[in-house]
Design a protein around this motif. Structure first.
Motif, short mmCIF file in Angstrom:
data_model
loop_
_atom_site.label_atom_id
_atom_site.label_comp_id
_atom_site.label_asym_id
_atom_site.label_seq_id
_atom_site.Cartn_x
_atom_site.Cartn_y
_atom_site.Cartn_z
N TYR A 68 36.47 90.15 33.50
CA TYR A 68 37.03 89.54 33.80
C TYR A 68 38.73 90.33 33.71
O TYR A 68 39.33 90.07 34.21
CB TYR A 68 37.53 88.29 32.40
CG TYR A 68 36.69 87.11 33.27
CD1 TYR A 68 37.17 86.50 34.12
CD2 TYR A 68 35.38 86.47 32.18
CE1 TYR A 68 36.58 85.29 35.06
CE2 TYR A 68 34.77 85.59 33.29
CZ TYR A 68 35.11 85.10 34.14
OH TYR A 68 34.47 83.71 34.19
N ARG A 69 38.28 90.92 33.14
CA ARG A 69 39.32 92.11 32.45
C ARG A 69 39.90 92.66 34.24
O ARG A 69 40.63 93.76 33.91
CB ARG A 69 39.18 93.36 31.12
CG ARG A 69 40.19 94.34 31.22
CD ARG A 69 41.60 93.85 30.35
NE ARG A 69 41.92 94.63 29.97
CZ ARG A 69 43.14 95.81 30.69
NH1 ARG A 69 43.24 95.56 31.99
NH2 ARG A 69 43.93 96.36 30.56
N GLN A 70 38.80 92.82 35.00
CA GLN A 70 39.01 93.86 35.95
C GLN A 70 38.79 92.92 37.14
O GLN A 70 40.14 93.10 37.98
CB GLN A 70 37.59 93.95 36.80
CG GLN A 70 36.51 94.48 36.07
CD GLN A 70 37.13 96.24 35.49
OE1 GLN A 70 37.77 96.42 36.21
NE2 GLN A 70 37.24 96.72 33.73
N ARG A 71 39.45 91.89 37.16
CA ARG A 71 40.60 91.15 37.77
C ARG A 71 42.14 91.16 37.67
O ARG A 71 42.38 91.27 36.65
CB ARG A 71 40.85 89.27 37.46
CG ARG A 71 39.21 89.19 37.47
CD ARG A 71 39.07 87.60 37.77
NE ARG A 71 37.30 87.07 38.17
CZ ARG A 71 37.17 85.88 37.77
NH1 ARG A 71 37.74 84.87 37.97
NH2 ARG A 71 35.83 85.30 38.34
N PRO A 72 42.75 90.44 38.90
CA PRO A 72 43.89 91.00 38.62
C PRO A 72 44.84 90.22 37.83
O PRO A 72 44.30 88.98 36.91
CB PRO A 72 44.88 90.77 39.87
CG PRO A 72 43.55 90.39 40.88
CD PRO A 72 42.15 90.39 39.90
N TYR A 73 45.49 90.25 36.89
CA TYR A 73 46.70 90.57 35.33
C TYR A 73 47.07 88.43 36.08
O TYR A 73 47.04 87.55 35.54
CB TYR A 73 47.84 90.79 34.81
CG TYR A 73 48.55 90.59 33.41
CD1 TYR A 73 47.58 90.57 32.77
CD2 TYR A 73 50.00 90.50 33.85
CE1 TYR A 73 48.36 89.50 30.91
CE2 TYR A 73 50.43 89.69 32.93
CZ TYR A 73 49.75 89.75 31.24
OH TYR A 73 49.98 88.97 30.22
N GLU A 74 47.71 88.77 37.25
CA GLU A 74 48.20 87.19 37.35
C GLU A 74 47.08 86.27 37.69
O GLU A 74 47.52 85.55 37.60
CB GLU A 74 49.63 87.78 38.31
CG GLU A 74 50.53 88.21 38.56
CD GLU A 74 50.18 89.82 38.20
OE1 GLU A 74 48.42 90.19 38.89
OE2 GLU A 74 51.49 90.88 37.77
N ASP A 75 46.77 86.50 37.64
CA ASP A 75 44.71 85.97 38.61
C ASP A 75 44.70 85.20 36.97
O ASP A 75 44.02 83.83 37.54
CB ASP A 75 43.64 86.39 39.43
CG ASP A 75 42.73 85.63 39.70
OD1 ASP A 75 42.61 84.62 39.70
OD2 ASP A 75 41.33 85.79 38.79
N LEU A 76 44.53 86.57 35.89
CA LEU A 76 43.92 85.31 34.98
C LEU A 76 45.21 84.40 34.51
O LEU A 76 44.44 83.54 34.01
CB LEU A 76 43.92 87.16 33.86
CG LEU A 76 42.87 87.42 33.98
CD1 LEU A 76 43.14 89.49 33.41
CD2 LEU A 76 41.41 87.65 34.45
N LEU A 77 46.22 84.88 34.99
CA LEU A 77 47.38 84.11 34.06
C LEU A 77 47.48 82.73 34.72
O LEU A 77 47.92 81.19 34.27
CB LEU A 77 49.00 84.56 34.65
CG LEU A 77 48.89 86.14 33.34
CD1 LEU A 77 50.66 86.32 33.09
CD2 LEU A 77 49.05 85.71 31.36
N GLU A 78 47.32 82.70 36.27
CA GLU A 78 47.14 81.44 36.56
C GLU A 78 45.44 80.26 35.84
O GLU A 78 45.91 79.68 36.16
CB GLU A 78 46.72 81.77 38.32
CG GLU A 78 45.89 80.37 39.43
CD GLU A 78 46.38 80.56 41.17
OE1 GLU A 78 45.38 80.07 41.51
OE2 GLU A 78 46.51 82.14 41.05
N HIS A 79 44.53 81.36 35.44
CA HIS A 79 43.30 80.34 35.26
C HIS A 79 43.65 80.26 33.59
O HIS A 79 43.68 78.91 34.18
CB HIS A 79 42.06 81.63 35.49
CG HIS A 79 41.47 81.59 37.09
ND1 HIS A 79 42.00 82.57 37.78
CD2 HIS A 79 40.43 80.84 37.34
CE1 HIS A 79 41.08 82.16 38.86
NE2 HIS A 79 39.68 81.59 38.32
#
Length: 122
Positions: A68-79
């Motif tokens: 999951y750390r490979q995903r964009p930070y903004e994508d993680l925040l949205e999730h």
């Protein structure tokens, strides 16, 4: 009015946005990016949660978090903001409030208190 858990989820995302992706946290060795990946993995990959309580599975849990750390930070925040998917135990009625109120409060403070000059919340 949103539940306390929903309010803490929003406060946590706000703190993560404010801090940015490379900020330190009080979770030793983790940046805000690492913490965001942990939170998403926790809700989206219940199979990986076993490593949080059974040390023998810790390596698997960490590999999932790092994916999951490979995903964009903004994508993680949205999730994080959207909340758990339907298949997550955290999506069951009452589980989000029971399990995430403390999780989100503690991690929000982990982000906030790592900043120089932090102030207590009201």
């Amino acid at each position: 009015m949103p539940s306390f858990a929903a309010q803490e989820r929003q406060a946590l995302v706000d703190a993560l946005v404010h801090a940015g992706s490379d900020a330190p946290t009080l979770c030793e060795g983790w940046t805000t990016y690492d913490l965001a990946a942990h939170l998403v993995a926790r809700e989206h990959r219940p199979d990986a949660g076993l490593g949080l309580v059974v040390p023998a599975f810790g390596g698997y849990t960490e590999r999932v978090r790092l994916s999951y750390r490979q995903r964009p930070y903004e994508d993680l925040l949205e999730h994080i903001l959207i909340g758990p998917p339907w298949y997550s135990p955290f999506a069951l009625p009452g589980v989000d409030s029971a399990a995430n109120l403390a999780e989100h409060f503690v991690h929000c403070e982990d982000v906030r208190r790592a900043e120089t000059g932090w102030q207590p919340r009201d």
